[in-house]
Scaffold this motif. Structure first.
Motif, PDB file in Angstrom:
ATOM      1  N   LYS A 367       0.820  -1.210   0.000  1.00 20.79           N
ATOM      2  CA  LYS A 367       0.000   0.000   0.000  1.00 20.79           C
ATOM      3  C   LYS A 367       0.858   1.266   0.000  1.00 20.79           C
ATOM      4  O   LYS A 367       0.455   2.301  -0.511  1.00 20.79           O
ATOM      5  N   PRO A 452       1.213   1.459  -5.553  1.00 19.82           N
ATOM      6  CA  PRO A 452       0.977   1.776  -4.139  1.00 19.82           C
ATOM      7  C   PRO A 452      -0.137   2.807  -3.974  1.00 19.82           C
ATOM      8  O   PRO A 452      -0.408   3.607  -4.861  1.00 19.82           O
ATOM      9  N   LYS A 453      -0.747   2.796  -2.802  1.00 18.36           N
ATOM     10  CA  LYS A 453      -1.780   3.783  -2.487  1.00 18.36           C
ATOM     11  C   LYS A 453      -1.145   5.140  -2.175  1.00 18.36           C
ATOM     12  O   LYS A 453      -1.748   6.182  -2.405  1.00 18.36           O
ATOM     13  N   MET A 525      -2.387   5.926   4.301  1.00 23.47           N
ATOM     14  CA  MET A 525      -2.323   4.535   3.839  1.00 23.47           C
ATOM     15  C   MET A 525      -3.497   3.733   4.387  1.00 23.47           C
ATOM     16  O   MET A 525      -4.046   2.857   3.717  1.00 23.47           O
TER      17      MET A 525
END
Length: 527
Positions: A367, A452-453, A525
């Motif tokens: 994430k 990824p976030k 996140m």
């Protein structure tokens, strides 16, 4: 109706407008005529009927009105004095009048002021000075151009006259003034005593803007002796007395011809000309044809325009020769494929000296991605990111915040260690922008693989790799920004910067900033 002739001077209008308000003249009862425009009416006169408006002894005037009125005053529109008076008179009953932009008088005033400001901007940009080496080449008088008149007894040992006298009645104050000797008594004037340099420019503005433009040139060229000639008025700057000396306007023929400085200017202009940004339509808009006659660089422009396409092709070819890791990045963007291809990278010179390329580690779909600058000494030896002192500080901080590093994808913007050898030590050296750019395809491939976030950049180099060269780390740290590469990107300090802090107080302050930014990243996140 009362008619009054107004000289082309803002203060003359203010005095006339003040008197008219005091006597109570409504705008339709007074005609403020421009004395600079030919008129069949030579004298002011009044009909038997007196003023019927509201007399105002202490008129209201806002700063914004005075600023715009000063611009409108130098416009060539013959009706500008009446326009200004109408607005001023109406403001006495409505102090918010200038905020009503749809009002016809306010709109016209704004239009004229805007035209003058644009003309002023053009004059600042397009005035070109020519150097006069000796007295006797240019003189300004009320009726015709003359030569500079030497002051009596002002001759040097060779008999050459050095002091010059300006004899000109002017509407701006100075009627007669003597330019000081070329060898000044004031050392800081920094004048050329041997050649008595004088820089002269001729310019034809759309409006009577010289009084507004002159202070700009006096500040910009404070140590030079210069004159600007226009058809309406002329001005000279004396760098010894720090005075602007005014005189009458002159025709173009009174200005000197081309000098050797223009050859240097053309050479400079040619060197900075960017063919890739050629836009003839925008060029004609920003630099209208009527200004071309005053610009020496215009003699080069046809050739430069003709050669633009060829020069652009050359620039593109040169750009394509720059090193890049792109040929070594696999087409399949997965963590496994990237890790397998990275050791063979020779995208920049750094691979020649580093022990190995250091890729990222972490889950394939983490994430959060943490991006550092480049591997350090320990990372280069072990082949893993953030395993040295900076890595240990990062691990400690993540643990305190309850963030599991094993759930993060950790990598660097540059994959090879750049260093300077000092005996047995290898000292970290910041990568150049070209090296960061060359390695960027690897980072973009990792971002595409992990998706990824949130991306957290550690340090300025990593931040500028994704957020651009204008990103300011100390001002913008902790901000969550959107980029073409990822929807959410933020930046904070690099742990190594905290370790290198100059004292304990600075280190403590930086550590608090680092923790706060990582805590915010954890919240983002977590959604």
């Amino acid at each position: 109706m009362k008619r009054v002739l107004i000289q082309p001077d803002f203060e003359a209008w203010r005095e006339a407008a003040r008197d008219a308000l005091r006597e109570g003249y409504a705008p339709e009862e007074i005609d403020l005529q421009d004395a600079a425009v030919a008129s069949t009416l030579a004298l002011s006169f009044e009909l038997e009927a007196g003023p019927t408006g509201v007399a105002t002894t202490q008129p209201y005037v806002s700063k914004s009105f005075l600023d715009d009125a000063a611009m409108v005053a130098v416009h060539r529109n013959a009706g500008r004095w009446n326009l200004l008076y109408r607005v001023l008179y109406r403001m006495q009953g409505n102090r918010n009048l200038l905020k009503i932009e749809t009002d016809s008088d306010v709109a016209e005033m704004n239009r004229l002021a805007s035209q003058v400001r644009r003309d002023l901007h053009k004059m600042h940009a397009f005035v070109r000075f020519r150097k006069v080496m000796r007295p006797g080449e240019v003189m300004l008088t009320e009726h015709r151009p003359e030569v500079l008149v030497p002051a009596s007894g002002a001759a040097d040992d060779d008999g050459e006259m050095r002091a010059l006298v300006l004899v000109t009645p002017t509407p701006f104050g100075v009627a007669k003034s003597e330019i000081e000797q070329c060898e000044p008594e004031v050392p800081e004037a920094q004048l050329a005593a041997d050649d008595c340099e004088h820089f002269v420019a001729w310019y034809q503005p759309d409006h009577r803007i010289l009084p507004l433009a002159a202070p700009f040139f006096a500040e910009r060229f404070a140590i030079m002796r210069w004159s600007i000639l226009t058809p309406d008025a002329s001005v000279s700057w004396d760098p010894v007395t720090k005075e602007l000396l005014w005189s009458a306007g002159v025709p173009r023929e009174s200005a000197p011809d081309e000098d050797e400085l223009e050859t240097l200017w053309r050479s400079y202009y040619s060197s900075i000309y960017n063919p890739a940004r050629l836009n003839p339509r925008a060029m004609r808009s920003e630099m209208p044809v009527r200004y071309w006659k005053n610009l020496p660089e215009m003699t080069l422009l046809p050739t430069l325009v003709t050669q633009s396409q060829k020069r652009v092709e050359g620039m593109v070819a040169k750009q394509q020769e720059k090193t890049s890791a792109a040929p070594f990045v696999p087409a399949e963007h997965t963590v496994t494929a990237i890790g397998a291809a990275l050791p063979a990278c020779e995208g920049c010179e750094l691979y020649k000296h580093a022990t190995q390329a250091v890729g990222g580690v972490g889950p394939a779909h983490a994430k959060m991605m943490v991006v550092g600058e480049q591997p350090g000494d320990q990372e280069d030896i072990k082949g893993l990111p953030f395993v040295g002192p900076a890595g240990r500080l990062l691990d400690q901080t993540l643990e305190e915040l309850g963030i599991d590093r094993s759930e993060l994808y950790v990598t660097n913007a540059v994959k090879h260690f750049k260093f300077v050898q000092k005996g047995k030590l290898r000292l970290h050296e910041n990568p150049r922008l070209s090296e960061i750019t060359a390695c960027k395809p690897w980072l973009l491939a990792e971002i595409d693989a992990v998706r990824p976030k949130l991306i957290v950049c550690l340090g300025a180099s990593a931040a500028k790799s994704l957020l651009g060269g204008t990103f300011g780390l100390m001002k913008q740290h902790g901000e969550v920004l959107s980029t073409p590469y990822a929807e959410r990107v933020m930046a904070t300090l690099h742990p190594s910067a905290i370790l290198r802090a100059r004292d304990d107080a600075s280190r403590s302050q930086m550590m608090e900033m680092f923790k706060a930014d990582l805590a915010k990243a954890a919240l983002v996140m977590a959604g």
